[in-house]
Design an enzyme around this catalytic site. Structure first.
Site: not given
Length: 286
Positions: A37, A72, A175, A202
């Site tokens: 991340y 993503n 989401h 999520d």
């Protein structure tokens, strides 16, 4: 019995995950994506690989094979770096591919690359750039992925069929449902008697039972940036459990039963799912 642990989380619960993994004597670990991340890796020499993986998961019980899918956020970096086998030389535990199958004694795990299904990453990238090498042309890539998955599921004789992707099929979190997966993936899962679909994306923990099939939708995305507080309270169909906070989950598989346990960052049991095989699906919660 096969035991595994599935999670995306912050460092706060690493200690508890190690304790749970030791107690269960797990066989392997699954990461449901967004492995690094916020923007993936910059290359195979990115220090984030060791800082966020090798030097974090140091518990003896977590020195097992790790199977990871791309999220993503991983696509915002150098995707090829995460897929590069050189990382396995740095840390032999690491296995990350776009879509692949792990065949165990009583279960098959079908890992799928869910990010390319989502239209908005292509139509409205906003301030983010995505590394679509290996994916374009998109239609051909997705067609082959779905065809290969369908063939593999049809050919499988495993007691348990479990599909793992980053994005949820069903979710009441931030989401929500992924409409592209409901349209393109879900019919294949239902037609081929898939038992569980496990995802991240999520930032919560949740369990949703399908009303039209045996599939259990299990979200293990309780990592950093949890507690968003924006659950869709109007969606109640099949909802068995929702926790808007950090945590992780474990899965224990036997030939006649699957046991899924959700934990918070302190190791407290939040929810238990028991799925008898061949006896009809039942769910119990703690």
């Amino acid at each position: 019995m096969q035991k595994l642990e599935l999670f995306r989380h912050s460092s706060l619960c690493v200690c508890q995950m190690g304790r749970v993994a030791a107690k269960l004597n797990i066989d392997f670990v699954i990461s449901t994506g967004d492995n690094f991340y916020d923007d993936g890796l910059t290359g195979i020499d990115d220090p984030a690989f060791e800082i966020s993986f090798s030097k974090i998961y140091t518990a003896k019980s977590l020195q097992k094979q790790w199977y990871s899918v791309l999220g993503n956020h991983d696509y915002r970096g150098d995707v090829e770096a995460q897929l590069n086998p050189i990382l396995q030389k740095i840390d032999p535990r690491w296995i990350c591919q776009r879509s692949f199958i792990v065949d165990t004694e009583i279960a098959e795990f079908f890992f799928i690359d869910s990010t390319p299904f989502v239209d908005k990453y292509f139509l409205k990238p906003k301030d983010h750039k995505y590394d679509w090498r290996g994916v374009l042309p998109r239609e051909k890539y997705l067609s082959k992925l779905l065809k290969d998955l369908e063939i593999a599921l049809k050919d499988s004789t495993a007691k348990w069929k479990i599909v793992v992707g980053h994005h949820p099929v069903r979710s009441i979190g931030h989401h929500g449902d992924t409409k592209e997966l409901i349209r393109q993936l879900l019919p294949i899962l239902e037609e081929n008697n898939v038992d569980m679909y496990i995802n991240g994306h999520d930032h919560c923990l949740e369990h949703i039972s399908s009303r039209s099939s045996q599939i259990q939708f299990l979200t293990s995305g309780g990592g950093s940036k949890a507690w968003k507080g924006d659950m869709d309270k109007d969606k109640k169909d099949g909802i068995k459990f929702y926790y808007d906070g950090q945590g992780f989950m474990s899965v224990e598989l036997e030939e006649t039963n699957a046991k899924v346990v959700y934990f918070d960052i302190y190791g407290k049991v939040l929810h238990v799912v028991n799925l008898p095989k061949g006896l009809g699906t039942s769910v119990s919660a703690i």
